[in-house]
Design a protein around this motif. Structure first.
Motif, mmCIF file in Angstrom:
data_model
loop_
_atom_site.group_PDB
_atom_site.id
_atom_site.type_symbol
_atom_site.label_atom_id
_atom_site.label_comp_id
_atom_site.label_asym_id
_atom_site.label_seq_id
_atom_site.Cartn_x
_atom_site.Cartn_y
_atom_site.Cartn_z
ATOM 1 N N ARG A 79 37.347 37.433 90.900
ATOM 2 C CA ARG A 79 37.072 37.302 92.334
ATOM 3 C C ARG A 79 35.588 37.029 92.539
ATOM 4 N NH1 ARG A 79 40.091 42.224 95.503
ATOM 5 N NH2 ARG A 79 42.203 41.846 94.712
ATOM 6 N N TYR A 81 32.603 37.542 94.750
ATOM 7 C CA TYR A 81 32.136 38.392 95.845
ATOM 8 C C TYR A 81 30.657 38.151 96.101
ATOM 9 C CZ TYR A 81 36.157 41.709 95.884
ATOM 10 O OH TYR A 81 37.376 42.323 96.007
ATOM 11 N N TRP A 95 33.355 38.402 89.590
ATOM 12 C CA TRP A 95 33.708 39.643 88.876
ATOM 13 C C TRP A 95 35.101 39.504 88.277
ATOM 14 C CZ3 TRP A 95 29.582 42.431 88.286
ATOM 15 C CH2 TRP A 95 28.693 42.697 89.326
ATOM 16 N N GLY A 97 38.311 41.885 87.207
ATOM 17 C CA GLY A 97 38.848 43.243 87.255
ATOM 18 C C GLY A 97 40.117 43.291 88.068
ATOM 19 N N TYR A 98 40.475 44.481 88.518
ATOM 20 C CA TYR A 98 41.642 44.627 89.388
ATOM 21 C C TYR A 98 41.317 45.690 90.437
ATOM 22 C CZ TYR A 98 42.685 48.451 86.059
ATOM 23 O OH TYR A 98 42.610 49.557 85.254
ATOM 24 N N PRO A 99 42.107 45.740 91.525
ATOM 25 C CA PRO A 99 41.784 46.711 92.574
ATOM 26 C C PRO A 99 41.790 48.147 92.052
ATOM 27 C CG PRO A 99 43.295 45.068 93.429
ATOM 28 C CD PRO A 99 43.184 44.830 91.943
ATOM 29 N N THR A 153 38.100 46.769 97.083
ATOM 30 C CA THR A 153 37.365 47.590 96.105
ATOM 31 C C THR A 153 37.911 47.325 94.707
ATOM 32 O OG1 THR A 153 36.985 49.266 97.781
ATOM 33 C CG2 THR A 153 36.680 49.937 95.492
ATOM 34 N N LEU A 154 37.030 46.821 93.860
ATOM 35 C CA LEU A 154 37.462 46.308 92.565
ATOM 36 C C LEU A 154 36.954 47.196 91.427
ATOM 37 C CD1 LEU A 154 39.046 43.626 92.157
ATOM 38 C CD2 LEU A 154 36.893 42.557 91.513
ATOM 39 N N VAL A 156 35.844 46.876 87.813
ATOM 40 C CA VAL A 156 35.338 45.661 87.179
ATOM 41 C C VAL A 156 35.072 45.881 85.687
ATOM 42 C CG1 VAL A 156 33.402 44.043 87.143
ATOM 43 C CG2 VAL A 156 34.332 44.809 89.331
#
Lengths: 268, 190
Positions: A79, A81, A95, A97-99, A153-154, A156
């Motif tokens: 994502r 950001y 970034w 990652g996942y939520p 909100t990730l 990361v």
């Protein structure tokens, strides 16, 4: 190696990325010193294996995760950001990652859980900055549970499609794009769910300058500078004009409802 | 010849910035680097001005004293660059934003007052003004002491947010050491 996931086109598709070199060499990570170049310069001795993240507190299933297990908990994605530092500069960062909500759901917060606290690792022999007493180590940050559960909100693990460099918070950090950068805890070893609002590091140091919420807000100046504009790192050279800072860093559509009815000049 | 060398030595920070600029060494945030660097070099130059008298009196090295006017003007030059850097890169030369910054933020106020104090010193640095002002010239130029004090206060306020005062203490210690012989001398005169 690990695949850090495909770009999710819903996030920041129209943004020009900050060069990778700037993203990875211009950082605030006081465990390695207060200079922006210190983390990249002095981060080399940090031990990243094995890495465990303990998740406990007000949860039904407290657990200690190995980094590998954490990486497999949900599908990784990329994502883009915007990242706005409280000091008045900003970057655009891809970034991986996942939520964070995926991890929080896995440990099942109890009805008492209202806040989430992030605790950064301390490695005295690898982190020369720990010798200074600027911060009462370890570095602590926190969110309200609904902020932590917000899909933005990730959690990361990578940047620019590669494992996080130490300077960016290896091996695991959070990214909370509508808040000033210092809210996004780095090199996390412990996540604690609590009933009371955690006492976070910068609030402890200077409560009149840094609030618990720290939402990006052009209308609430820092006591020592205006927050109305920002300097985008790595764009346009010495004569590039500053950009107007956006409310919630431009993520108001996704997060403004979290703060309805709150006086944001008081809860800054 | 010495004064030419001195002149180029005083331009060292400018050469340094150009060199760093050409090699990509101005960090990821060049405006901030240049604002901070010019401020620090202004402070360094003020300290060198303070060094002139004790160096001549106690070490019999008079080169700084002979070129003190040039050193002082360079201190003012770096102060101007520091001020211009703030005005351009932080405020985009917006007069209203600049004024608001000066009246609402202590560290800016203190820095601007220090700059204002240095201005008459720079303007009266010529022989003509020395002659015209006579004894008052020296009195006027004692203004360097409050200007340095305010500069260090400004630096302290800048660092206050990060509680990171190491360099501030160093400058304070250097200025104190440079002032010590003067304080002792003042007491002898009483």
């Amino acid at each position: 190696g690990i695949s850090y996931g495909q770009r999710n086109p819903e996030f920041g598709a129209d943004e020009k990325l900050t060069p990778e070199e700037d993203v990875t060499t211009y950082n605030n990570f006081y465990e390695f010193g207060t200079g922006k170049e210190d983390p990249a310069r002095y981060g080399g001795d940090m031990r990243l294996q094995p890495w465990k993240v303990k998740v406990d507190g007000e949860v039904l299933r407290p657990q200690e995760f190995d980094l590998d297990d954490l990486l497999k908990l949900a599908a990784l994605e990329e994502r883009v950001y915007r990242m706005r530092c409280v000091e008045g500069w900003s970057m655009v960062i891809p970034w991986n990652g996942y939520p964070l909500s995926a991890l929080l759901k896995a440990v099942e917060p109890t009805g008492n859980a209202k806040y989430v606290e992030f605790i950064t690792d301390m490695q005295p022999d690898a982190m020369p900055g720990l010798r200074s007493r600027i911060i009462d180590w370890p570095y602590l940050e926190g969110l309200r549970l609904d902020e932590a559960m917000n899909p933005l909100t990730l959690l990361v693990f990578g940047v620019y499609g590669k494992a996080l460099p130490v300077a960016n918070g290896a091996p695991v950090r959070v990214a909370i794009p509508w808040k000033y950068g210092f809210k996004s805890g780095k090199s996390i070893v412990h996540i604690r769910l609590t009933e009371k609002q955690p006492e976070t590091s910068w609030v402890r140091i200077a409560p009149h300058e840094y609030g618990f919420y720290a939402n990006v807000n052009p209308d609430v100046p820092h006591p020592r500078w205006s927050q109305a504009t920002e300097r985008r790192i790595g764009s346009g050279g010495l004569f590039a004009p500053r950009l107007p800072t956006q409310m919630f860093n431009g993520y108001g559509e996704q997060v403004a409802s979290l703060y309805s009815g709150m006086d944001l000049s008081r809860y800054y | 010849m010495i004064s030419v060398l001195m002149f180029f030595a005083c331009l060292y920070p400018v050469f340094l910035w150009v060199g760093l600029g050409l090699t990509g060494g101005l960090t990821a945030n060049p405006p901030e680097y240049l604002i901070r660097s010019s401020g620090e070099w202004a402070l360094v130059a003020l300290c060198v001005v303070l060094l002139a008298t004790p160096l001549s009196r106690y070490a019999r090295i008079s080169v700084l004293l002979k070129h003190r006017r040039m050193l002082g003007l360079f201190a003012y030059f770096y102060s101007i660059l520091h001020l211009l850097g703030w005005a351009f890169w932080e405020q985009g030369f917006g007069l209203e934003a600049m004024w608001l910054d000066v009246v609402t933020r202590w560290f800016i106020t203190v820095g601007v007052v220090a700059f204002v104090l240095l201005t008459p010193l720079a303007l009266t640095s010529t022989y003509g003004w020395m002659r015209r002002l006579g004894r008052n010239w020296k009195r006027l130029h004692y203004g360097i002491y409050p200007a340095i004090g305010l500069s260090i206060w400004h630096f302290w306020l800048v660092r206050a947010g990060k509680n990171d005062f190491f360099e501030v203490w160093i400058y304070l210690a250097v200025v104190f050491l440079l002032c010590l012989p003067r304080i002792i001398q003042l007491r002898h005169h009483k």
